[in-house]
Scaffold this active site. Structure first.
Site, PDB file in Angstrom:
ATOM      1  N   ASP A   1     -11.990 -41.775  28.627  1.00  0.00           N
ATOM      2  CA  ASP A   1     -11.064 -41.542  27.515  1.00  0.00           C
ATOM      3  C   ASP A   1     -10.116 -40.429  27.902  1.00  0.00           C
ATOM      4  O   ASP A   1     -10.475 -39.540  28.680  1.00  0.00           O
ATOM      5  CB  ASP A   1     -11.830 -41.161  26.246  1.00  0.00           C
TER       6      ASP A   1
ATOM      7  N   ASP B   1      -8.981 -48.915  23.766  1.00  0.00           N
ATOM      8  CA  ASP B   1      -9.262 -48.667  22.351  1.00  0.00           C
ATOM      9  C   ASP B   1      -8.049 -49.016  21.490  1.00  0.00           C
ATOM     10  O   ASP B   1      -8.185 -49.593  20.398  1.00  0.00           O
ATOM     11  CB  ASP B   1      -9.642 -47.204  22.125  1.00  0.00           C
TER      12      ASP B   1
END
Length: 156
Positions: free
Chosen positions: A111, A127
């Protein structure tokens, strides 16, 4: 076929961004990206959204694999006849596959996108694809799916 190609391109972008972050930003480090909006912050997530199910990487990988297969089959069977429905499925497929690749190869999801104007979880391109695809699908099912199915069934 176009929608599968879109999914493949989005997975490529997701993986390229994740690779760049792993190569150029130290774990936990933040660098400015969009002033007053977003930083690039390298984190490793062994869980799902908001780090829920942390440490359950292989279970989440199986869920991602299952979701990817189901969505690919729905696309192949033209489950959503309209372009917006097909687009929603291609976005969801790209997101599921992008995070599946990380889980299977690295044991965590990379991330990097962190909002600076509000407190929110660090996220990635995959995402964004899943969330955008989910919202698009909800809108499509509520507003357009019946009309597209009727048009598909009407030979005139």
């Amino acid at each position: 076929m176009l929608y599968y190609l879109l999914s493949i391109c989005l997975v490529g972008i997701d993986q390229l961004v994740k690779w760049w972050v792993r190569e150029n930003i130290s774990l936990g480090q933040s660098i400015p990206f969009i002033p007053h909006v977003m930083d690039l912050t390298y984190t490793q997530n062994t869980g799902a959204a908001f780090s829920s199910f942390s440490g359950m990487t292989w279970l989440l990988a199986l869920v991602s694999l299952g979701a990817s297969v189901v969505v690919a089959v729905l696309m192949a069977r033209n489950f959503f006849p309209g372009k917006w429905g097909k687009l929603s499925l291609s976005l969801i497929l790209a997101g599921a596959a992008g995070n599946l690749i990380d889980r299977a190869l690295l044991g965590f999801v990379t991330d990097m996108l962190q909002t600076t104007f509000m407190e929110f979880a660090v996220f990635n391109v995959a995402d964004i694809c899943v969330v955008a695809g989910g919202f698009l699908m909800a809108g499509y099912v509520l507003l357009r799916w019946d009309k597209d199915r009727e048009a598909q069934d009407d030979p005139a």
